[in-house]
Design an enzyme around this catalytic site. Sequence first.
Site, PDB file in Angstrom:
ATOM      1  N   GLY A 207       6.413  66.804  64.608  1.00 20.12           N
ATOM      2  CA  GLY A 207       6.382  67.949  65.178  1.00 20.12           C
ATOM      3  C   GLY A 207       6.908  67.652  66.622  1.00 20.12           C
ATOM      4  N   ASN A 208       6.551  68.566  67.698  1.00 21.04           N
ATOM      5  CA  ASN A 208       7.357  68.275  68.982  1.00 21.04           C
ATOM      6  C   ASN A 208       6.240  68.626  70.232  1.00 21.04           C
ATOM      7  OD1 ASN A 208       8.286  70.951  69.671  1.00 21.04           O
ATOM      8  ND2 ASN A 208       9.181  70.445  67.865  1.00 21.04           N
TER       9      ASN A 208
END
Length: 397
Positions: A207-208
């Site tokens: 993810g980020n």
Amino acid sequence: MLGITGSIAAYKSCLIIRQLIKKGAEVQVVITPAGKEFITPITLSALTSKPVISEFFAQRDGTWHSHVDLGLWADAMLIAPATASTIGKMANGVADNMLITTYLSMKAPVFIAPAMDLDMYAHPSTQQNLKTLQSYGNHIIEPGTGFLASKLEGKGRMEEPENIVARLEQFFAQQESASLSSSMNGKKVLITAGPTYEKIDPVRFIGNYSSGKMGFALANECAARGAQVELVCGPVSSSMQVTHPNIHRTNVESAREMYEACKALYPSMNSAILCAAVADYAPEHTAEQKIKRTADDMVIRLKPNPDIAASLGQMKQQGQTLVGFALETNDEESNAQAKLKKKNFDFIVLNSLKDEGAGFRTDTNKVTIITAETKKDYPLKSKEEVAKDIVDELERL
Ligand code: PMT
């Protein structure tokens, strides 16, 4: 104007005040004599930074509080909690305290959040009084699910403070968009926001750090200007909520899900603003079971995700606009220029992680708006202000 009456739910008024002030409101409390039995004016004035009004005469020197001025000052009046007694007096014009006289002089919309014992709430006289108040144009905030849940216990419960505040917010948002005559009126805008999660196994993902704040600010700004917004949103915190009635939200998790949602929506949109931080790659396989630790190195093979922006850029028809973002760490401008062309954006909003206070998670951002011919640098601003600049640019187009 917050009216407080004599109910055990009076303590919840503090939460209402805190949330209203956090959202930028100025709050003046007017309290009934019975209300003061449940919560002290000192607490309330400390929270609102204003003296609490409860008597006609503030001092014994003949000076008095003008309920007429109070009625003109407010943009909205909320009576929370509202007891059966106050509701009855309001419905029948029994002006025997400061709260009721203020109510009778009120020029702004009035919201009433009843709080009482279930039997009192269900009594035909209370129901009749509420109907009467509704027929006068007042807004009744019905007791929420808490009320139903507590039905069995025979106790009524005021709607939760956050729902009351959301109701007010929704009302003001509607008023604002009705009063804003803008070229966005009735336009349909697709907005992507937040990160995407690409599953490695049932417990892990790639993810980020995107919080969704920038995308939500854009959705709120477009909605406030009268647009119908389709917000396609990756996994963001549950505190990220939209209340504007012009916003329809679709939650997705992965880049592929976001791609499918956007592809289906874009043909019927006037514009799209792609603010989501989309993962460019996803694991080639998602393990069905949690991957166990071993002594060896681990390799996860990644495959490219669909490029949502590039696909919409190809689908774009005459009269449609497409706005992208570029989040860069180096060679910012040339990278943004390349993305502008490659993805067929009408303009791109560049933000760089080199700038303090810009990019992921912060409440602020610092952007450069780049078109094929122009480039404009903006100073560091709140994400709400940045959203205004971006939507101004979209309106110019
Ligand atoms: O959510 P916040 O915490 O408020 O943070 C805001 C933000 C930093 C996420 C936002 O301001 C921002 O910069 N969003 C774009 C982030 C990004 O992924 O940029 P990019 O340069 O990798 O992508 C370029 C453009 O293509 C973007 O419009 C992106 O949405 C889009 N894209 C990228 C990859 C992909 N597979 N599909 C896409 O549509």
